[in-house]
Design an enzyme around this catalytic site. Structure first.
Site, PDB file in Angstrom:
ATOM      1  N   ARG A   1      53.155 -33.326  15.871  1.00  0.00           N
ATOM      2  CA  ARG A   1      52.155 -33.549  16.553  1.00  0.00           C
ATOM      3  C   ARG A   1      50.521 -33.933  16.708  1.00  0.00           C
ATOM      4  NH1 ARG A   1      52.628 -27.836  18.511  1.00  0.00           N
ATOM      5  NH2 ARG A   1      53.510 -27.063  16.440  1.00  0.00           N
TER       6      ARG A   1
ATOM      7  N   TYR B   1      26.919 -28.083  10.492  1.00  0.00           N
ATOM      8  CA  TYR B   1      27.049 -26.454   9.767  1.00  0.00           C
ATOM      9  C   TYR B   1      26.625 -25.268  10.759  1.00  0.00           C
ATOM     10  CZ  TYR B   1      24.048 -31.101   7.854  1.00  0.00           C
ATOM     11  OH  TYR B   1      22.763 -32.075   7.898  1.00  0.00           O
TER      12      TYR B   1
ATOM     13  N   GLU C   1      43.078 -22.502  10.410  1.00  0.00           N
ATOM     14  CA  GLU C   1      41.738 -21.314  11.494  1.00  0.00           C
ATOM     15  C   GLU C   1      40.118 -22.034  10.319  1.00  0.00           C
ATOM     16  OE1 GLU C   1      42.227 -17.117  12.473  1.00  0.00           O
ATOM     17  OE2 GLU C   1      42.005 -17.293  10.380  1.00  0.00           O
TER      18      GLU C   1
ATOM     19  N   HIS D   1      17.344 -30.507   1.712  1.00  0.00           N
ATOM     20  CA  HIS D   1      16.653 -29.789   2.352  1.00  0.00           C
ATOM     21  C   HIS D   1      16.907 -28.474   2.082  1.00  0.00           C
ATOM     22  CE1 HIS D   1      17.732 -33.030   5.142  1.00  0.00           C
ATOM     23  NE2 HIS D   1      16.348 -33.412   4.599  1.00  0.00           N
TER      24      HIS D   1
ATOM     25  N   HIS E   1      19.558 -28.412  -0.165  1.00  0.00           N
ATOM     26  CA  HIS E   1      21.306 -28.381   0.202  1.00  0.00           C
ATOM     27  C   HIS E   1      21.587 -30.207   0.668  1.00  0.00           C
ATOM     28  CE1 HIS E   1      24.575 -29.702   3.231  1.00  0.00           C
ATOM     29  NE2 HIS E   1      25.618 -29.225   2.412  1.00  0.00           N
TER      30      HIS E   1
ATOM     31  N   LYS F   1      24.389 -21.643   4.863  1.00  0.00           N
ATOM     32  CA  LYS F   1      25.002 -22.399   5.688  1.00  0.00           C
ATOM     33  C   LYS F   1      26.539 -22.597   5.307  1.00  0.00           C
ATOM     34  CE  LYS F   1      21.234 -25.521   5.884  1.00  0.00           C
ATOM     35  NZ  LYS F   1      20.757 -26.593   5.391  1.00  0.00           N
TER      36      LYS F   1
ATOM     37  N   GLN G   1      22.985 -20.219  14.661  1.00  0.00           N
ATOM     38  CA  GLN G   1      22.861 -21.589  14.728  1.00  0.00           C
ATOM     39  C   GLN G   1      23.549 -22.628  14.292  1.00  0.00           C
ATOM     40  OE1 GLN G   1      19.005 -22.931  14.964  1.00  0.00           O
ATOM     41  NE2 GLN G   1      18.978 -24.658  14.161  1.00  0.00           N
TER      42      GLN G   1
ATOM     43  N   ASN H   1      24.639 -26.271  13.519  1.00  0.00           N
ATOM     44  CA  ASN H   1      23.632 -28.157  13.673  1.00  0.00           C
ATOM     45  C   ASN H   1      25.150 -28.738  13.882  1.00  0.00           C
ATOM     46  OD1 ASN H   1      21.102 -27.078  14.480  1.00  0.00           O
ATOM     47  ND2 ASN H   1      20.220 -26.731  11.560  1.00  0.00           N
TER      48      ASN H   1
ATOM     49  N   ARG I   1      21.308 -37.481   2.803  1.00  0.00           N
ATOM     50  CA  ARG I   1      20.573 -36.127   4.040  1.00  0.00           C
ATOM     51  C   ARG I   1      20.290 -34.989   2.998  1.00  0.00           C
ATOM     52  NH1 ARG I   1      20.853 -36.456   9.811  1.00  0.00           N
ATOM     53  NH2 ARG I   1      22.163 -38.500  10.797  1.00  0.00           N
TER      54      ARG I   1
ATOM     55  N   LYS J   1      11.571 -39.343   6.499  1.00  0.00           N
ATOM     56  CA  LYS J   1      11.068 -38.319   6.344  1.00  0.00           C
ATOM     57  C   LYS J   1      11.612 -37.448   4.517  1.00  0.00           C
ATOM     58  CE  LYS J   1      10.981 -33.209   8.193  1.00  0.00           C
ATOM     59  NZ  LYS J   1      11.708 -32.971   9.692  1.00  0.00           N
ATOM     60  N   ASP J   2      12.546 -37.943   4.328  1.00  0.00           N
ATOM     61  CA  ASP J   2      13.338 -37.238   3.224  1.00  0.00           C
ATOM     62  C   ASP J   2      12.921 -38.315   2.017  1.00  0.00           C
ATOM     63  OD1 ASP J   2      14.521 -35.572   4.178  1.00  0.00           O
ATOM     64  OD2 ASP J   2      16.861 -36.227   4.497  1.00  0.00           O
TER      65      ASP J   2
ATOM     66  N   GLU K   1      10.324 -24.856   7.190  1.00  0.00           N
ATOM     67  CA  GLU K   1      11.218 -26.241   6.092  1.00  0.00           C
ATOM     68  C   GLU K   1      10.646 -27.196   5.288  1.00  0.00           C
ATOM     69  OE1 GLU K   1      12.447 -29.521   8.527  1.00  0.00           O
ATOM     70  OE2 GLU K   1      10.326 -29.882   9.726  1.00  0.00           O
TER      71      GLU K   1
END
Length: 176
Positions: free
Chosen positions: A23, A130, A28, A61, A118, A71, A46, A48, A58, A165-166, A141
Site C-alpha cells: 500500500r 521546519y 511516526e 539563516h 541553517h 529547528k 511554529q 514553516n 536557502r 535577500k540571501d 533575523e
C-alpha cells in the site's frame, strides 16, 4: 526511531522506523516524549513549509537571542543537502559546519538547536518542513552569505538559485 549525535554538539540526526507494504509506507514522524528523551526539546511553537526547485539554496539563516530558534527539519518530498554552521561563540566547534542529506524516501530529520545558522540546497524539487522552538521575529533575523569563503561550504551545485535577500547576507566574520 533512531537518534544519532553528530560532531556538532546538540545537532541530532533522527531516523524513523518505516513500515512498508504493497500500500505504501507509514512512520511516526514526531513523538514529543520520545524526542525529548533523546535530546530534542519538545517546545515547538511554529511550523514553516517551503517548496524549492532543484538548485535552490536557502540560507544560511538564524535569529539572534532572545528569539533564537531551534529547528526540527525534514523533507516531505525530494532531497536536500542540509547545512548547519555553529555560531555559538563559546563552542569548541564555533565556525565549523556539517552537511546532511535529507531524503523523503528515507524520512530522516535533523534537529538544529538554537545557536546554529541553517540552510539547504534542493537536489530535486523539494517540499521542506521546519518545526521551530521560537516564533519568527523580524528584528532578530539574520544570516550568513551562503558562499562565504571562510566557511568554504561546498553546496554541490554549479549555478545555485539564491534569493536577492540571501545574496546580501553578511559574511561569517562580520557577524555581530
Amino acid at each position: 526511531m533512531q537518534f544519532k549525535t553528530t560532531a556538532l554538539e546538540g545537532v541530532i540526526e533522527c531516523y524513523p522506523t518505516k513500515f512498508e507494504d504493497e500500500r505504501g509506507f507509514f512512520f511516526e514522524s514526531y513523538n514529543q516524549k520520545l524526542f525529548e528523551a533523546n535530546g530534542v526539546p519538545g517546545n515547538f511553537v511554529q511550523d514553516n513549509h517551503s517548496w524549492s526547485k532543484p538548485g535552490v539554496v536557502r540560507g544560511l539563516h538564524f535569529q539572534y537571542d532572545p528569539f533564537a530558534q531551534g529547528k526540527l527539519v525534514r523533507v516531505i518530498t525530494g532531497k536536500v543537502i542540509d547545512v548547519v554552521v555553529d555560531i555559538r561563540r563559546n563552542s569548541p566547534t564555533f565556525g565549523q559546519h556539517a552537511k546532511f542529506e535529507l531524503d523523503s524516501n528515507v524520512g530522516n530529520m535533523l534537529f538544529v538547536p538554537a545557536g546554529f545558522a541553517h540552510g539547504f540546497v534542493a537536489l530535486e524539487e523539494t517540499v521542506f518542513l521546519y518545526k521551530c522552538t521560537e516564533y519568527w521575529h523580524k528584528a532578530s533575523e539574520s544570516g550568513i552569505i551562503y558562499n562565504d569563503p571562510d566557511l568554504g561550504i561546498d553546496w554541490g551545485v554549479e549555478n545555485p538559485i539564491v534569493s536577492s535577500k540571501d545574496l546580501v547576507l553578511p559574511s561569517f566574520k562580520d557577524l555581530k
